[in-house]
Design an enzyme around this catalytic site. Structure first.
Site, PDB file in Angstrom:
ATOM      1  N   GLU A 221      93.211  28.154  95.959  1.00 24.31           N
ATOM      2  CA  GLU A 221      93.360  29.105  97.064  1.00 24.31           C
ATOM      3  C   GLU A 221      94.254  30.293  96.705  1.00 24.31           C
ATOM      4  OE1 GLU A 221      94.626  27.169 100.654  1.00 24.31           O
ATOM      5  OE2 GLU A 221      92.946  25.764 100.675  1.00 24.31           O
ATOM      6  N   GLU A 401      88.037  20.683  99.593  1.00 20.48           N
ATOM      7  CA  GLU A 401      88.922  20.375 100.722  1.00 20.48           C
ATOM      8  C   GLU A 401      88.157  20.577 102.025  1.00 20.48           C
ATOM      9  OE1 GLU A 401      92.793  22.197 100.931  1.00 20.48           O
ATOM     10  OE2 GLU A 401      93.112  22.025  98.771  1.00 20.48           O
TER      11      GLU A 401
HETATM   12  O1  IFM Z   1      97.611  21.257 102.654  1.00 20.97           O
HETATM   13  C1  IFM Z   1      96.841  22.382 102.385  1.00 20.97           C
HETATM   14  C2  IFM Z   1      96.450  22.411 100.923  1.00 20.97           C
HETATM   15  O2  IFM Z   1      97.557  22.390 100.093  1.00 20.97           O
HETATM   16  C3  IFM Z   1      95.647  23.662 100.620  1.00 20.97           C
HETATM   17  N1  IFM Z   1      94.567  23.836 101.545  1.00 20.97           N
HETATM   18  C4  IFM Z   1      94.839  23.694 102.955  1.00 20.97           C
HETATM   19  C5  IFM Z   1      95.579  22.396 103.206  1.00 20.97           C
HETATM   20  C6  IFM Z   1      95.860  22.231 104.720  1.00 20.97           C
HETATM   21  O3  IFM Z   1      96.628  23.289 105.178  1.00 20.97           O
END
Ligand code: IFM
Length: 494
Positions: A221, A401
């Site tokens: 990210e 994710e």
């Molecule tokens: O916890 C985070 C992760 O580190 C990166 N993506 C979003 C998740 C939730 O906020």
């Protein structure tokens, strides 16, 4: 992320719309929500189960689909001062009064550094086929550069060996925000040199673990580092400097490309970026909202996608930043060629849509989770996956994710009833399945997160895990969603 506003999830409404979207299979939803834990075999060795048993709701995923879960180093490992680990920007940030909720830090977190073997057994018991974790740069290079810390490398060697022993494919992220503090002191991501230090670090890790890690992700990210770290300042390093933010974006993209080059030079394995992509929709039917949503999409998505997959930054974003911006002035000849070195896969992280108003602001249309930035909209998963395939071609995709925080409590009978998480995952998996049916080459899906963990500025208040962590004792308890997910994996669908 800002202070959360706790809201109810509006489950009933969501489930009804999901059933309609997936062809009206309310029975599937009910069966999945009531999923039980027992009777599953090890799916990594059980391809027969995939070919013969139809999942209850009829949504079968492709043979060999990579069912997984994800974590990151700073959020779970703890052991902040052990075995030669150096300081990271998150150590500094979280130990600064007022930066995190309750002053929480990752010093202990879920103590995974010491309990990794127990956690590996949990993964095996869930039937995971893929585990996406991150490597802590300051564990490998305590000062950000120089000679590697062998004890740090040894930890990850034990972890990946343990995954293989349990039939789980490792997927390693090189950078999940824990920049060595020494490199921050030398300018952080505003310094072009840090991109080269990242490539050096990547090369060390590839040489040490490349024989055991089939899939690498470069930077987790980059947008979150840019926005949360440099625009809004509620993540490390806590800056509010728009000019610096987009120079940082360029250097993160450059670092990605340099790491891809390092992998090609050092050995085998697949590599790609890990991007959190937000579908951006106009909030109304006006031409102004459509225009504003397009530019918003440039900042949220195309800045990162186009540079890697098309070899150019989006012109509308560059024009908006201006020729005199630090970012535009920081782009050198050859940078885009480096950034767009061919990748093997694209990791997509989907949490929320964004609705853009005519004046360029944003508005909400759907219920939020405990994370007030997250609107729950499963169709966004379908939209973003199909859009990436349509606009960038049939590059293999993995969802690295997807998840939400829920208000989980450990009941007296030792259970954790997180039905909201089951509904959320069921609806998002159904949307991912629709994307697969539409031709999207999606090869795996990782729930965020395996374990409850340190949710950055929110500390330990938000619980994102399939597995509950009782922090005072570090006891792990499978939540109801974990039992449900085990059934999904065993059935290869829902
Ligand atoms: O916890 C985070 C992760 O580190 C990166 N993506 C979003 C998740 C939730 O906020």
């Amino acid at each position: 992320m800002s202070i959360p506003t706790r809201r109810l999830l509006g489950r009933a409404a969501l489930s009804a719309t999901a059933a309609a979207r997936t062809g009206g299979r309310p029975g599937a939803a009910t069966a999945a929500a009531a999923g039980t834990a027992d009777g599953c075999e090890d799916p990594a060795e059980d391809t027969d189960a995939e070919t013969t048993a139809a999942p209850a709701g009829g949504l079968r995923f492709p043979l060999g689909f990579g069912w997984g879960a994800a974590t990151s180093a700073y959020q779970i490992e703890g052991a902040a001062k052990e075995d030669g680990r150096g300081e990271s920007v998150w150590d500094t940030f979280s130990r600064t009064p007022g930066r995190t909720r309750n002053g929480d830090t990752g010093d202990v977190a879920a103590d995974h550094y010491h309990r990794y073997a127990e956690d590996l057994d949990l993964m095996r018991d869930l039937g995971l086929r893929s585990y996406r974790f991150s490597i802590s740069w300051p564990r490998i290079l305590p000062d950000g550069a120089g000679a590697p810390n062998q004890r740090g490398l040894d930890f990850y060697r034990r972890l990946v060996d343990g995954l293989h022993e349990r039939g789980i494919a490792p997927m390693a992220t090189l950078f999940h925000w824990d920049l060595p503090q020494a490199l921050q002191d030398a300018g952080g991501w505003e310094s072009r040199d840090v991109a080269h230090r990242f490539a050096d670090y990547a090369e060390i890790v590839f040489r040490a673990l490349g024989d055991r890690v089939p899939t690498w992700l470069t930077i987790n990210e980059p947008k979150t580092v840019v926005q949360n770290g440099y625009l809004w300042g509620h993540h490390a390093p806590g800056r509010q400097d728009p000019a610096a933010a987009y120079l940082v974006a360029h250097h993160l993209q450059l670092a990605h490309g340099l790491a891809v080059g390092a992998l090609r030079a050092t050995g085998a394995g697949r590599i790609g970026p890990a991007l959190n992509l937000h579908p951006c929709y106009p909030a109304d039917d006006s031409a102004e909202a459509a225009r504003a949503a397009r530019l918003y999409d440039g900042y949220e998505n195309r800045l990162y996608l186009d540079s890697v997959l098309k070899g150019s930054y989006p012109q509308d974003v560059l024009a908006d930043l201006g020729a005199d911006s630090r970012m535009v002035r920081g782009i050198r000849d050859g940078d885009l060629a480096t950034i767009s070195a061919p990748v093997d896969l694209l990791a997509v992280q989907y949490y929320t849509p964004i609705y853009v108003t005519a004046d360029g602001g944003t508005t909400r249309r759907w219920p939020t989770s405990e994370a007030d930035w997250q609107q729950i909209y499963p169709d966004g998963m379908y939209d973003i996956l199909t859009r990436v395939t349509r606009d960038y071609g049939p590059i293999p995709l993995t969802v690295t994710e997807n998840g939400l925080p829920t208000p989980d409590t450990l009941a007296a009978d030792g259970t954790v009833d997180d039905t909201g998480r089951i509904s959320f995952l069921r609806d998002h998996l159904a949307a991912a399945h629709r994307a697969v049916t539409a031709g999207v080459p999606l090869e795996s899906f990782h729930v965020w997160s395996l374990l409850d963990n340190f949710e950055w500025a929110e500390g330990y208040d938000q619980r994102w895990g399939l597995v509950y962590v009782d922090y005072p004792t570090q006891r792990r308890v499978l939540k109801r969603s974990a039992h449900w997910y085990r059934t999904v994996i065993a059935d290869n669908g829902l």
